[in-house]
Design an enzyme around this catalytic site. Sequence first.
Site, PDB file in Angstrom:
ATOM      1  N   VAL A 277       0.958  -0.985  -0.077  1.00 48.52           N
ATOM      2  CA  VAL A 277       0.175   0.076  -0.074  1.00 48.52           C
ATOM      3  C   VAL A 277       1.044   1.324   0.125  1.00 48.52           C
ATOM      4  O   VAL A 277       1.486   1.547   0.927  1.00 48.52           O
ATOM      5  CB  VAL A 277      -0.844  -0.115   1.161  1.00 48.52           C
ATOM      6  CG1 VAL A 277      -2.030   1.238   1.248  1.00 48.52           C
ATOM      7  CG2 VAL A 277      -1.924  -1.271   1.218  1.00 48.52           C
ATOM      8  N   PRO A 278       1.035   1.843  -1.083  1.00 50.47           N
ATOM      9  CA  PRO A 278       2.208   2.998  -1.521  1.00 50.47           C
ATOM     10  C   PRO A 278       2.288   4.034  -0.643  1.00 50.47           C
ATOM     11  O   PRO A 278       2.120   5.218  -1.389  1.00 50.47           O
ATOM     12  CB  PRO A 278       2.285   2.800  -2.762  1.00 50.47           C
ATOM     13  CG  PRO A 278       0.782   2.652  -3.301  1.00 50.47           C
ATOM     14  CD  PRO A 278       0.357   1.839  -2.283  1.00 50.47           C
ATOM     15  N   CYS A 279       2.493   4.113   0.817  1.00 53.15           N
ATOM     16  CA  CYS A 279       2.406   5.372   1.226  1.00 53.15           C
ATOM     17  C   CYS A 279       3.788   6.236   0.945  1.00 53.15           C
ATOM     18  O   CYS A 279       3.719   7.332   1.416  1.00 53.15           O
ATOM     19  CB  CYS A 279       2.047   5.227   2.764  1.00 53.15           C
ATOM     20  SG  CYS A 279       3.491   4.177   3.395  1.00 53.15           S
ATOM     21  N   HIS A 280       4.603   5.405   0.666  1.00 46.74           N
ATOM     22  CA  HIS A 280       6.096   6.051   0.122  1.00 46.74           C
ATOM     23  C   HIS A 280       5.872   6.913  -1.136  1.00 46.74           C
ATOM     24  O   HIS A 280       6.762   7.902  -1.392  1.00 46.74           O
ATOM     25  CB  HIS A 280       6.946   4.998  -0.246  1.00 46.74           C
ATOM     26  CG  HIS A 280       6.773   3.934  -1.712  1.00 46.74           C
ATOM     27  ND1 HIS A 280       5.916   3.050  -1.181  1.00 46.74           N
ATOM     28  CD2 HIS A 280       6.899   4.271  -2.716  1.00 46.74           C
ATOM     29  CE1 HIS A 280       5.662   2.390  -2.686  1.00 46.74           C
ATOM     30  NE2 HIS A 280       6.280   3.309  -3.320  1.00 46.74           N
TER      31      HIS A 280
END
Length: 198
Positions: free
Chosen positions: A167-170
Amino acid sequence: MTDITARLSAPVDAATLDRLHRRLEREAEQAGLVDVAYTIVDSPVGKLLLAATPRGLVRVAYASEDHDRVLDTLGRQLSLRILRAPGRLASAARELDEYFARRRQAFDVELDLSLCHGFRQLVQRHLPQIGYGQTRSYRQVAELVGNPRAVRAVGTACATNPLPVVVPCHRVLRADGTLGGYIGGPEAKTALLALEAT
């Protein structure tokens, strides 16, 4: 009696231990005794702990989070029936390998978002809409979820994301383009963004 004691105290070779663990894993899974399966995989950003419930991947943890502490937390939050069971996580491990090899841009594994609730879960459900190689500001994500004034809450949701990388919070940055915080640390966030930029 001495013969039995000698046999029980003799060292067991690694291959035997591995075979016995695979048997335990298989029989525990078949009997429905594993609520949380986990494994640890190598990656370009260090060792990652992957954990899954029968509903899907529930946790990805960096080594800097202390994998033992993460497993203890999962035991308190989900279930004490936790077992290292790489078989249940084979698809997630494969998709992560493909991602780090630049052969995958989005993840297809089933996710269990039960570790987050309310607004945090709402944000985490929307994060995959930020495409591979793209970034958004915390404000833009707040607008995406329909609450433009919730910039700080978006930051908190990203900082507490239980499924980093997948889940690409980066991909969420400060308004000025600087990194902002990241559960895996700034080096991991920089490495992920660099991976996706090429």
